[in-house]
Design an enzyme around this catalytic site. Structure first.
Site, PDB file in Angstrom:
ATOM      1  N   CYS A 217       3.192  -2.970   4.088  1.00 50.98           N
ATOM      2  CA  CYS A 217       2.239  -1.780   4.270  1.00 50.98           C
ATOM      3  C   CYS A 217       3.092  -1.090   5.443  1.00 50.98           C
ATOM      4  CB  CYS A 217       0.705  -2.117   4.707  1.00 50.98           C
ATOM      5  SG  CYS A 217       0.953  -3.117   6.422  1.00 50.98           S
TER       6      CYS A 217
ATOM      7  N   THR B  36       3.095  -0.851   8.586  1.00 55.44           N
ATOM      8  CA  THR B  36       3.604  -1.799   9.787  1.00 55.44           C
ATOM      9  C   THR B  36       4.018  -3.299   9.326  1.00 55.44           C
ATOM     10  OG1 THR B  36       1.462  -2.158  10.384  1.00 55.44           O
ATOM     11  CG2 THR B  36       2.472  -0.417  11.378  1.00 55.44           C
TER      12      THR B  36
ATOM     13  N   ASP C  96       1.014  -1.218  -0.165  1.00 52.53           N
ATOM     14  CA  ASP C  96      -0.099  -0.040   0.078  1.00 52.53           C
ATOM     15  C   ASP C  96       0.704   1.285   0.103  1.00 52.53           C
ATOM     16  OD1 ASP C  96       0.980   0.322   2.565  1.00 52.53           O
ATOM     17  OD2 ASP C  96      -1.226   0.296   3.577  1.00 52.53           O
TER      18      ASP C  96
ATOM     19  N   HIS D  72       7.629 -30.318  11.556  1.00 54.84           N
ATOM     20  CA  HIS D  72       7.274 -29.046  10.896  1.00 54.84           C
ATOM     21  C   HIS D  72       5.950 -28.983  10.110  1.00 54.84           C
ATOM     22  CE1 HIS D  72      10.209 -26.845  13.373  1.00 54.84           C
ATOM     23  NE2 HIS D  72      11.064 -27.588  12.953  1.00 54.84           N
TER      24      HIS D  72
ATOM     25  N   HIS E  60      10.863 -23.526   9.383  1.00 50.91           N
ATOM     26  CA  HIS E  60       9.893 -24.032  10.443  1.00 50.91           C
ATOM     27  C   HIS E  60       8.326 -24.010   9.718  1.00 50.91           C
ATOM     28  CE1 HIS E  60      12.347 -24.085  13.827  1.00 50.91           C
ATOM     29  NE2 HIS E  60      13.099 -24.591  13.163  1.00 50.91           N
TER      30      HIS E  60
HETATM   31  C1  RB5 Z   1      -1.953   2.922   6.248  1.00 50.41           C
HETATM   32  O1  RB5 Z   1      -1.858   4.392   6.807  1.00 50.41           O
HETATM   33  C2  RB5 Z   1      -1.657   1.963   7.286  1.00 50.41           C
HETATM   34  O2  RB5 Z   1      -2.721   2.020   8.134  1.00 50.41           O
HETATM   35  C3  RB5 Z   1      -1.102   0.651   6.739  1.00 50.41           C
HETATM   36  O3  RB5 Z   1      -0.194   0.933   5.826  1.00 50.41           O
HETATM   37  C4  RB5 Z   1      -0.695  -0.336   7.531  1.00 50.41           C
HETATM   38  O4  RB5 Z   1       0.329  -0.011   8.368  1.00 50.41           O
HETATM   39  C5  RB5 Z   1      -1.782  -1.095   8.515  1.00 50.41           C
HETATM   40  O5  RB5 Z   1      -1.586  -2.163   9.130  1.00 50.41           O
END
Ligand code: RB5
Length: 145
Positions: free
Chosen positions: A64, A66, A7, A133, A97
């Site tokens: 994304c 995080t 994203d 595993h 694993h």
């Molecule tokens: C987008 O702002 C953010 O929420 C997305 O990139 C991600 O971190 C969501 O888990």
């Protein structure tokens, strides 16, 4: 073939990953997004997951902000084992694993140098093939018999 999806929060890091894959001569298919403009990460998680389940790609990389939302989405799809990694040890272990088929990264969490080392480790490490595993992977999606 590696399926790529991100994203807006992962877009910049994905450009670094693509540059690395190009340097290594590794083939990939980019399922977007294609800019820093705000988009909804579940769309890209699903595209990458389906490319793997269809057999079009053998592994995927999702990024994304995080790495959390995009990996949660991917992991809701049976057959997908997406591992959110913030270090190379976890990238190695999840291949050995868990036979993870998607690596998830946080574009706002890891810097490019570490991210590339994680990608490299993930792509070069095979599944151990150990019976215990394989059994545990089977149990992820099946009730105990
Ligand atoms: C987008 O702002 C953010 O929420 C997305 O990139 C991600 O971190 C969501 O888990």
């Amino acid at each position: 073939m590696i399926a790529l999806g991100c994203d807006h929060g992962g877009f910049d890091l994905m450009q670094e990953v693509k540059q690395y894959l190009d340097q290594k001569g590794l083939e990939y298919e980019d399922f977007g997004c294609l800019s820093n403009q705000s988009v909804d990460y579940p769309i890209y998680a699903r595209k990458v997951a389906h490319a793997i389940l269809d057999g079009r790609c053998d592994k995927g990389i999702l990024i994304c902000g995080t790495g959390i939302g995009i990996s949660i989405t991917a992991n809701k799809i049976p057959g997908i084992r997406a591992a959110l990694c913030t270090d190379s040890f976890c990238a190695e272990m999840t291949r050995l694993h868990n036979d993870a088929n998607i690596l998830a990264l946080g574009g706002r969490v890891v810097g490019p140098g570490l991210a590339i080392d994680i990608v490299d480790t993930f792509l070069k490490t095979p599944f151990s093939g150990d019976e215990r595993h394989a059994r545990r992977i089977h149990l992820m999606e099946n009730e105990e018999e």
